[in-house]
Design an enzyme around this catalytic site. Sequence first.
Site, PDB file in Angstrom:
ATOM      1  N   ASP A 173     -67.101  87.648  49.497  1.00  0.00           N
ATOM      2  CA  ASP A 173     -66.519  86.833  48.583  1.00  0.00           C
ATOM      3  C   ASP A 173     -67.041  87.510  47.177  1.00  0.00           C
ATOM      4  OD1 ASP A 173     -65.256  84.047  47.913  1.00  0.00           O
ATOM      5  OD2 ASP A 173     -67.200  84.253  46.537  1.00  0.00           O
ATOM      6  N   LEU A 174     -66.012  87.701  46.236  1.00  0.00           N
ATOM      7  CA  LEU A 174     -66.220  88.503  44.897  1.00  0.00           C
ATOM      8  C   LEU A 174     -67.074  87.222  44.116  1.00  0.00           C
ATOM      9  CD1 LEU A 174     -63.150  90.485  44.006  1.00  0.00           C
ATOM     10  CD2 LEU A 174     -65.229  91.175  45.238  1.00  0.00           C
ATOM     11  N   ASP A 216     -60.215  85.841  46.545  1.00  0.00           N
ATOM     12  CA  ASP A 216     -60.997  86.732  46.271  1.00  0.00           C
ATOM     13  C   ASP A 216     -61.753  86.798  47.662  1.00  0.00           C
ATOM     14  OD1 ASP A 216     -62.112  84.305  46.024  1.00  0.00           O
ATOM     15  OD2 ASP A 216     -63.734  85.324  44.819  1.00  0.00           O
TER      16      ASP A 216
END
Length: 293
Positions: A173-174, A216
């Site tokens: 996950d960004l 994302d």
Amino acid sequence: MDFALATELYPEDYWYRSDTYLSADPELDLIQVIQQLHGSLDPRTVFACFGKIVGQHLPIKGLQLTLDKQKFVWGRHYGIELQRTIADKQDLFNMTYQLTVPLSNIQMVTLSRFESMLIQPLNNALKYQSMSKQAMFDSLTGLGNRHYYHQAIGTALARTNRHQGKVSLVVIDLDKFKQLNDIYGHKAGDFVLVGFAELINEAIRNTDQAFRIGGDEFVIITQGDTQAAEIVCQRIIDMMPKHAQLTEYDIKCSLGIAEAIPEQHADNLYDRADKAMYAAKAAGRNCYRINKG
């Protein structure tokens, strides 16, 4: 990694042996030829079928076709070279034939008839291939999409259950991606997603598979145990400061790892890796954690 996906073929990848050219040319059954060429929606198979047909009726033992960035190859690649261009409404099919002897005028007419029958089935197969790719890959990043991921993880777990190697899942996950979109807009967000996908492709091994399954959120199916997945995760973290598309917006990521256990369902494996990813966020982000449960 088997989704970068590519369309160039080589002789060792797709080899068909031609029947021996007959000096007494067999009667040409056009309907049968058309049926054979329309018998598959795989461009490689269509082209190989075309090669076998011309090899049966003409002294041709090899051929190549170039169309844009795609290249198809069949048979042997030495002999007398004959280059031809087949013009379609929008495309030019550049053909190179390898001959045992030069073609007579009558044989050139026969070759032209074969070529005219190749265009439609090959175009149909190429369009089907393109639609299949769109159904399996994320249009923005080029990584596998959620649908492709569900197929791939099912296959990987089935292989593990047959004791044919270990498999680990990495969920990524960004960090603070929502804030980036809020401040700089979705165009900047897309710019970052494309850059991160490129980084993942550089970081993973050929045996690994990467997917964007939404927003994302990315996942990687890693062939191997948690140690193999750790190497991939650390490589991603180390590479991020070297990517201008990510450093421009100070992008980092959190990663979670879980190794598949016997008879484990895909959703359960994902949940374990997802919990490890949130543990990485809680630990300060820009790191990875392992769920050994």
